[in-house]
Scaffold this active site. Structure first.
Site, PDB file in Angstrom:
ATOM      1  N   CYS A  99     -81.285  10.325 -20.742  1.00  0.00           N
ATOM      2  CA  CYS A  99     -80.288   9.366 -20.272  1.00  0.00           C
ATOM      3  C   CYS A  99     -80.448   9.119 -18.770  1.00  0.00           C
ATOM      4  CB  CYS A  99     -78.891   9.876 -20.648  1.00  0.00           C
ATOM      5  SG  CYS A  99     -77.612   8.620 -20.537  1.00  0.00           S
TER       6      CYS A  99
ATOM      7  N   HIS B 272     -79.082  11.621 -26.657  1.00  0.00           N
ATOM      8  CA  HIS B 272     -78.847  12.981 -26.153  1.00  0.00           C
ATOM      9  C   HIS B 272     -79.141  14.048 -27.199  1.00  0.00           C
ATOM     10  CE1 HIS B 272     -76.746  11.957 -22.325  1.00  0.00           C
ATOM     11  NE2 HIS B 272     -76.615  10.797 -22.964  1.00  0.00           N
TER      12      HIS B 272
ATOM     13  N   GLU C  72     -79.270  17.159 -26.740  1.00  0.00           N
ATOM     14  CA  GLU C  72     -78.487  18.380 -26.489  1.00  0.00           C
ATOM     15  C   GLU C  72     -77.099  18.306 -27.121  1.00  0.00           C
ATOM     16  OE1 GLU C  72     -79.004  15.992 -24.446  1.00  0.00           O
ATOM     17  OE2 GLU C  72     -77.348  15.662 -23.049  1.00  0.00           O
TER      18      GLU C  72
END
Ligand SMILES: Nc1ncnc2c1ncn2[C@@H]1O[C@H](COP(=O)(O)OP(=O)(O)O)[C@@H](O)[C@H]1O
Ligand SMILES: [Mg+2]
Lengths: 238, 750, 79, 79
Positions: free
Chosen positions: A86, A203, A205
């Site tokens: 990002c 994302h 994560e």
């Protein structure tokens, strides 16, 4: 292997990356402060998401001048693995480590939702644990994730197979409605021509556990782990 | 004292007009003179005016707020601090509060909403908690009002713009449209943070000689007299008299957040408070009051953004992203070092004193000298007259005979699903980051959000609810329903309530009818809190929400927090698989008063809000929670606006996967529209596998919760025999795009 | 010295903001609007001895930070 | 006709973007930078018969849509 997660002022997702690597994958992770120099000994450096410097001028524009970035550029030049997520992707583009730029979403709105990605290439350290064509379900959350590159650059990206992930629908097809931000050619992430620097808007994560809705994000990180293992073995065998 | 108010700067001399323009009454001014034993100077007048404003002093609401139960087994900090605190076990606490930013958001929707979020975030991290989730409760005027789309998109992007940038997920909220809010929108922002129980910080100034340190952004002329503005009704006049609008700087807030949390790991800090409404004045005075001390400020040292600011302006500025902290003597450099790391100003601007005076100096001269108690406990308190308005009886009269039941109830259902109050709020929450911090187990779109607590098996559930229309029709019942619905929404995900925070949005307290509404709502809330066992730990009152003499609907919004012991034992509203049994917990009654259906379909706001029996409510909630904890329940969704019809539809269409149909048959005999769209309370639709029915029935019996199997999940239609049968894909299409289509229809996309 | 800097998207880079503004102006009835481009505007006060020095510095700042050459062009005026 | 519009925050209104850019320029070593203000820049092509007509229209558009009168001022140039 050792991971370094850079903390820029305005970073938001550094803890998510840290927790995902450490708790979901049992990795050795350290935070790196942006004002410090980059020390040796890391296998992969992550530039996490967030709003470095508030994204006030352009996303990633100011962070690329943080003292640590010189070390990151050097690290990348020597073949070290660098992953930008990002805002990290935006910083890597601003720093010239990745081609192209990320501009305002076509809708002009910040957008937060789950998307499907199709893995386009599996011969990179960031995607080697996935199969070509595999779908990953990951969240996006950004206001400036529309990928742009001039025609010449785009052609090179295709020729060198640098587009690693694209936005698709649940059946794996690209379509305007499956492209959340108007990215050129549905591009969600690209690598450099050395294939050791990778940036993507979604994302991984935040998709590291079933309870959070998806664990497909682990594919990206475990690719890096696998690649590093292989590298180490190779180095060890001479 | 001789130099008080002397040069170096000229202060206007005080006259009746100046006193009035500071929002102080004649009596209040007299009292100031009495307290000081002399006339105040202009700067002191400013200080009194903000500290005695409704916003800071709660002078009209105090006597009523005392009604609310604030104690409970989990409560560690009730109202009175920057935020409330409840124990969540494992040595951790949850810190939460809700704040209104109504007036600023009406003037400048983006910045008003953004700075509202900034303010509530500071209230949380000032106590040592890392914010991990935000909610927002929004009220706008009629969708057809020309300003509504502009205000709506501005507010939503302002909330997102700020919250996203600071890295706190916005995980839920509510959104409601009604003419009543045409000229007074409501923007209530809620944030929750987590702290270690041993490391809680408070807004207190103790220990004479300790330093007052100013940290964060520089001071400008922003929002001077914001607090008094929030304490005045709108008029043409006040719109012209706009103070400089505060612009939010979320990047600086993020730095401030990280720097404060880093500082709090050490041992330098005695107390800390954000500079919110009434800026430096209120933070310094409130901290001194809580610590039983005095404070001495040197205004010449305050970091300024603009030139030639007067002490008056410095004291009253509401520039954002600033904090005042009290550090142990000798630890100043440690504080400075941490803030330097984060590129923030940290300047010693004064010290704690023993004399219990609020004193401020400028260029060596004393410009303010006021006893601290005069600004805190001795501020005026009013027991304002309250009277039930004349028209209330008429308002509650509803003759159902005269209201025709629509022929095509399927079409009516679609109409409701598409209406802005019922349609999916995805257009709103997709502009909010709800994933950051990787804790979000149930994202916006369910009855309550569920946030897991890292490092434990637990999770917190959060919701915000309130129905101004109900309160307008019957404020006592409305107050009960706000609390009951919030608790029910928690029950639907499987959480037991720990505590609540509220924003009480009302018209002018100087009106007896408004004061009546206020006291009725509070009594209702109290009764519900006691029966349902939910203490009030923090909150906020916003009066003067009226324009040209017309107040908004009395609108309490309730933010409630609950705990789940096992994060994986939670429920979501949407149906899971064909063949599951559909069970109704609670009872259907023939009630249409105050319903969304009456408003949308017949244009009527009348009658009495739905009846409620708090013991029944409790039984239904307990049954739902226990069944979820035992893993029996596959989906749970309570009924609110739009009644059974809308609730069933949402169960069919609100999930992330393909919609699922349902076949339902109802036993009660009543009018079709009441059956489908009546908003009887204490009802939850749950689904379960057939083989679990007996276990579920046992729980229901034990809790005393009425239940009946009303149907089965499956097929491509929502079918309520013999009233409606509509393809679920059609329902989904109208519901999902309802809000966005209306917005586009208005041609506003900016 | 005061410098005004204009940073605009390059031709060929999509300008959704400009497009949205044009659309809004049209729906407000301004049919005479043909095209809108949107960019950034910066005013910088500089403490430099000469115009020349200012020009040099500003060009540097733009190349390095203020504009992204992949997508933006810039222009400036010194007062 | 081409019109250039500059929209800037009013004096006294906090400009976080300008502040951050100034900070960044300083840490890049540009100590000569005293102050930075950041705003919006629009280029509009208009199909109108006269400068006067353009001026009238543009002023209207700014008041209505392009600038937020609560916090912003605008200026324009007609070419
Ligand atoms: N302003 C908002 N911000 C974020 N989420 C919202 C907002 N308004 C509504 N939502 C979400 O949309 C869903 C439906 O809201 P609502 O109809 O008010 O639910 P309920 O009636 O169960 O309280 C909820 O998950 C809520 O969190
Ligand atoms: Mg609900």
């Amino acid at each position: 292997m050792r991971w370094g997660v850079i903390v820029f002022p305005g970073c938001c997702d550094e803890q998510d990356v840290y927790d995902c690597l450490k708790h979901n994958l049992g990795q050795r992770v350290e935070f790196l402060w942006h004002k410090d120099r980059l020390n040796g000994g890391f296998d992969c450096i992550v530039l996490p998401g967030g709003f470095s410097y508030g994204d006030y001028l352009r996303c990633g524009a100011m962070a690329r001048f943080s003292p640590i970035m010189q070390g990151v550029v050097e690290f990348a030049r020597l073949g070290g693995l660098v992953l930008g997520i990002c805002n990290g992707f935006q910083i890597l583009c601003e720093a010239g480590l990745l081609p192209g730029a990320l501009v305002r979403n076509a809708s002009l709105q910040f957008i937060c939702r789950q998307v499907f990605l199709r893995v386009e290439e599996s011969d990179t350290p960031f995607t080697c644990a996935a199969k070509k064509g595999q779908l990953l379900r990951l969240p996006i959350k950004h206001g400036e994730g529309c990928y742009y590159a001039d025609p010449g650059t785009l052609e090179r990206l295709h020729k060198n197979r640098q587009v690693l992930v694209r936005y698709v629908d649940g059946k794996g097809r690209t379509s305007p409605s499956a492209n959340p931000n108007g990215s050129l050619d549905h591009i969600a992430g690209v690598c450099n021509d050395g294939r050791n620097v990778f940036g993507l808007m979604p994302h991984p994560e935040d998709a590291g556990e079933k309870i959070l809705g998806s664990e497909d994000g682990l594919k990206i990180f475990s690719s890096v782990i696998a690649a590093c293992d292989k590298r180490e073995k190779r180095a060890w065998l001479g | 004292m001789a130099r008080l108010g002397a040069k170096p700067y000229d202060q206007p001399s005080i006259n009746a007009e100046i006193i009035a323009s500071h929002g102080l009454s004649e009596d209040e001014y007299k009292r100031i003179v009495e307290i000081l034993g002399r006339e105040p100077n202009y700067t002191e007048l400013g200080v009194f005016s903000v500290m005695w404003s409704e916003h800071c002093s709660y002078k009209s609401s105090k006597v009523h707020l005392k009604l609310l139960p604030t104690d409970g087994p989990a409560v560690l900090q009730g109202p009175g601090e920057n935020a409330g605190i409840v124990d969540i076990g494992n040595g951790q606490v949850a810190v939460f509060k809700m704040e209104s930013h109504n007036h600023p958001s009406f003037i400048e929707p983006y910045q008003g909403a953004a700075t509202g979020v900034g303010g509530i975030l500071r209230d949380i991290f000032t106590m040592g908690a890392r914010p991990i989730a935000s909610l927002n409760s929004l009220r706008f005027g009629s969708f057809d009002h020309p300003r509504t789309p502009y205000l709506l998109s501005g507010v939503v992007s302002g909330i997102g713009g700020y919250g996203n940038c600071v890295g706190v997920p916005t995980v839920g909220g509510e959104l409601f449209f009604d003419e009543s809010y045409n000229a007074n929108i409501l923007v209530n922002a809620f944030t929750l943070g987590i702290a270690e129980k041993r490391r809680i910080f408070k807004g207190t100034a103790k220990g004479a000689g300790n330093s007052l340190i100013y940290v964060g952004a520089k001071t400008g002329r922003d929002g001077i007299h914001g607090a008094t503005m929030a304490s005045e009704a709108f008029s043409e006049e006040s719109e012209k008299r706009r103070p400089t609008v505060q612009v939010g700087d979320p990047f600086t807030e993020k730095l401030l957040l990280e720097a404060c949390l880093e500082l709090m790991k050490g041992h330098c800090l005695v107390g800390i408070q954000d500079m919110g409404a009434a800026g430096l004045t209120s933070s310094a005075a409130e901290m001194a009051a809580r610590g039983g001390s005095g404070v001495e400020l040197d205004l010449s040292r305050v970091p300024l953004r603009e030139r030639r600011m007067t002490p008056y302006e410095i004291l009253l500025s509401e520039s954002q992203e600033r904090m005042l902290l009290v550090a142990k003597k000798g630890k100043e450099n440690e504080v400075k070092r941490i803030f330097e790391k984060w590129d923030l100003d940290a300047v010693v601007v004064g010290k704690v004193t023993r004399d219990r005076l609020f004193r401020a100096f400028f260029d060596g001269a004393e410009v303010v000298r006021i006893p601290v108690v005069a600004l805190s406990s001795d501020a005026p308190v009013y027991s304002r007259p309250a009277e039930r308005p004349q028209g209330q009886d008429e308002l509650q009269r509803l003759d159902l005979e005269k209201i025709e039941v629509p022929k095509d109830l399927g079409a009516t259902l679609k109409l409701l699903l598409e209406s802005p109050n019922v349609a999916s709020k995805e257009w709103v929450f997709r502009q909010y980051d709800h994933f950051v911090r990787s804790n979000t187990v149930v994202a916006p779109g369910a009855d309550a959000a569920v946030i897991r607590i890292k490092g434990t098996d637990k999770a917190l559930a959060l919701t915000v609810d309130g129905n101004g229309r109900y309160c307008y029709l019957d404020p006592y019942v409305g107050g009960i329903l706000a609390v009951a619905e919030a608790a029910r929404n928690l029950a639907c995900v499987g959480a037991r309530p720990l505590g609540l925070t509220d924003c009480l949005n009302f018209g002018s307290p100087e009106r007896p009818d408004v004061m009546w509404q206020f006291s009725q709502v509070l009594q209702g809330m109290r009764d519900a809190c006691i029966t349902l066992g939910v203490p009030v730990v923090s909150g906020n009152v916003s009066f003067y929400n009226e324009t040209d003499g017309v107040p908004i609907y009395p609108t309490p919004t309730v933010g409630m927090v609950g705990l789940l012991q096992k994060v994986e034992r939670h429920a979501t509203p949407w149906f899971k698989s064909s063949g599951d049994l559909v069970v109704l917990l609670g009872r259907n009654r023939e009630e249409l008063g105050g319903s969304e259906y009456l408003k949308v379909v017949h244009g009527i706001v009348k009658g009495t809000p739905p009846w409620i029996d708090l013991r029944l409510e409790r039984a239904v909630q307990q049954c739902c929670i226990k069944a979820i904890e035992k893993g029996i329940i596959r989906s749970a969704h309570d009924m609110s606006e739009g009644g059974l019809g809308v609730t069933l539809a949402e169960c069919c269409i609100s999930g992330p996967e393909k919609p699922l149909g349902v076949r339902v048959e109802l036993r009660e005999m009543m009018r079709g529209d009441a059956r489908l769209f009546g908003e009887s309370q204490s009802r939850i639709i749950v689904t379960l596998r057939e083989k679990e029915l007996n276990r579920f029935r046992q729980i229901a019996v034990k809790e005393g919760a009425p239940m009946q199997v009303i149907g089965e999940v499956g097929g491509g239609h929502l079918a309520v025999h013999p009233l409606v049968r509509v393809p679920v894909d059609e329902l989904r299409a109208v519901w999902l795009g309802g809000l966005e289509r209306r917005l586009r229809g208005q041609g506003k996309e900016l | 010295m005061r410098v005004k800097i204009f940073v605009c998207l390059k031709d060929g880079v999509l300008d959704p903001q400009g497009k949205a503004v044009a659309h809004s102006l049209h729906s407000l009835g301004y049919q005479e609007v043909q095209d809108v481009r949107m960019g950034k505007y910066l005013e910088i006060s500089l403490d430099v001895p000469s115009r020349q020095a200012a020009e040099l510095k500003i060009r540097e700042m733009c190349d390095k930070l203020l504009a992204n050459p992949v997508i933006e062009d810039y222009r400036f005026e010194i007062e």
